[in-house]
Design a protein around this motif. Structure first.
Motif, PDB file in Angstrom:
ATOM      1  N   THR A  24      -8.109 -36.574 -22.081  1.00 45.59           N
ATOM      2  CA  THR A  24      -7.967 -36.628 -20.923  1.00 45.59           C
ATOM      3  C   THR A  24      -7.040 -37.997 -20.583  1.00 45.59           C
ATOM      4  O   THR A  24      -7.064 -38.924 -20.956  1.00 45.59           O
ATOM      5  N   SER A  27      -2.226 -38.482 -15.024  1.00 46.94           N
ATOM      6  CA  SER A  27      -0.911 -38.384 -14.832  1.00 46.94           C
ATOM      7  C   SER A  27      -0.206 -39.233 -13.789  1.00 46.94           C
ATOM      8  O   SER A  27      -0.610 -39.436 -12.575  1.00 46.94           O
ATOM      9  N   ARG A  37       1.326 -36.825 -10.688  1.00 47.84           N
ATOM     10  CA  ARG A  37       0.475 -36.202  -9.631  1.00 47.84           C
ATOM     11  C   ARG A  37      -0.766 -37.447  -9.065  1.00 47.84           C
ATOM     12  O   ARG A  37      -1.403 -37.007  -8.179  1.00 47.84           O
ATOM     13  N   GLN A  64      -3.416 -38.392 -10.528  1.00 56.79           N
ATOM     14  CA  GLN A  64      -5.069 -38.034 -10.660  1.00 56.79           C
ATOM     15  C   GLN A  64      -4.958 -38.003 -12.102  1.00 56.79           C
ATOM     16  O   GLN A  64      -4.407 -37.791 -13.192  1.00 56.79           O
ATOM     17  N   TRP A  86      -6.032 -35.843 -15.519  1.00 59.24           N
ATOM     18  CA  TRP A  86      -5.904 -34.540 -16.126  1.00 59.24           C
ATOM     19  C   TRP A  86      -6.327 -34.185 -17.558  1.00 59.24           C
ATOM     20  O   TRP A  86      -5.796 -35.127 -18.372  1.00 59.24           O
ATOM     21  N   GLU A  87      -7.077 -33.233 -17.698  1.00 63.85           N
ATOM     22  CA  GLU A  87      -7.739 -33.036 -19.037  1.00 63.85           C
ATOM     23  C   GLU A  87      -6.571 -31.969 -19.639  1.00 63.85           C
ATOM     24  O   GLU A  87      -5.942 -30.934 -19.200  1.00 63.85           O
ATOM     25  N   LYS A  88      -5.774 -32.464 -20.857  1.00 61.52           N
ATOM     26  CA  LYS A  88      -4.937 -31.766 -21.566  1.00 61.52           C
ATOM     27  C   LYS A  88      -5.326 -30.306 -21.951  1.00 61.52           C
ATOM     28  O   LYS A  88      -6.456 -29.984 -22.493  1.00 61.52           O
ATOM     29  N   GLU A  92      -6.558 -27.973 -19.435  1.00 57.05           N
ATOM     30  CA  GLU A  92      -7.645 -27.699 -18.608  1.00 57.05           C
ATOM     31  C   GLU A  92      -7.058 -26.344 -17.811  1.00 57.05           C
ATOM     32  O   GLU A  92      -7.991 -25.406 -17.351  1.00 57.05           O
ATOM     33  N   THR A  93      -5.833 -25.883 -17.876  1.00 59.47           N
ATOM     34  CA  THR A  93      -5.361 -24.820 -17.280  1.00 59.47           C
ATOM     35  C   THR A  93      -4.952 -23.639 -18.302  1.00 59.47           C
ATOM     36  O   THR A  93      -5.190 -22.471 -18.462  1.00 59.47           O
TER      37      THR A  93
END
Length: 241
Positions: free
Chosen positions: A55, A58, A61, A63, A65-67, A69-70
């Motif tokens: 994780t 960013s 952004r 915030q 972000w977990e690599k 996650e999308t």
């Protein structure tokens, strides 16, 4: 000197920059290839250690972000090291799919100057990642909207196995000739279809590499002899003597 594994204690040994971040260089745990560069704050490091998935923070952004996650292309943590100045982390990880958002295995795919010949492992990783993308319904198709990989996968084991038998036969025939280019082309066809078979059964390349690594340094004859013998068919007597 080993460092503490407790997230707060580990962070206290680091020297973040004025923005409160440390650089995090991600390296493929099996091949050593550098996959990407990210940044972590104390919370990102703690989340990485707690979840086992890399994780970052960013900067654009603002915030966490977990690599993956999308996309699902996560980085599974396998190890951490701190550099001599304590302002950067080396993250050893097992990638699940391509690391770069472009679909490339690594974000570092643009050489400066004359391009060097691609490493075989990098080619296999990128090709396998593209096959997995087709399986997920993403990526290029031809003008008619079709994908050869998706057609193979839709045909299941029977269709993939038939192509493997066909390509293996063609490689065997090519080996009888003295044409290196022909042999390379037929070998490429066979290896490509083998990768499609792995993707169909959700077997990652890392598992194949681990099996080959297990066998290295050992006699092939000894390794084969140590395998459990295949069970005899019900109507086939077991060999004797």
């Amino acid at each position: 000197m080993s460092l503490p594994t407790d997230p707060a204690a580990l962070w206290s040994t680091l020297t973040p920059g004025p923005d409160g971040l440390v650089a995090a260089v991600v390296q493929h745990v099996d091949t050593g290839e550098v996959l990407m560069l990210g940044h972590m704050n104390a919370e990102a490091l703690a989340r990485t250690l707690a979840s086992g998935r890399v994780t970052f923070w960013s900067r654009s952004r603002r915030q966490l972000w977990e690599k993956g996650e999308t996309s699902g292309h996560t980085l599974e943590l396998r190890g951490l090291a701190v550099d001599c100045d304590a302002d950067a982390l080396l993250v050893r990880a097992a990638p699940r799919g391509p690391t770069c958002h472009t679909g490339a295995p690594s974000c570092f795919f643009r050489p400066v100057g004359e391009p060097a010949a691609a490493r075989p492992s990098a080619v296999f990783e990128q090709l396998f990642a593209e096959i997995c993308e087709r399986k997920a319904g993403r990526g290029m198709t031809n003008r008619a909207g079709k994908s050869y990989v998706r057609d193979l996968l839709a045909g299941g084991v029977a269709k993939i196995a038939a192509k493997l038998h066909e390509e293996a036969g063609e490689l065997a025939e090519a080996l009888a000739e003295d044409d290196r280019g022909h042999i390379a082309r037929e070998a490429a066809d066979l290896l490509f279809h083998a990768l499609v078979g792995l993707a169909h059964r959700d077997v990652p390349l890392a598992d194949v590499a681990a099996e080959l690594a297990r066998r290295m340094g050992r006699s092939g004859l000894d390794e084969k002899a140590a395998r459990a013998p295949a069970a005899a068919e019900p109507d086939e007597p077991a060999p004797s003597g």
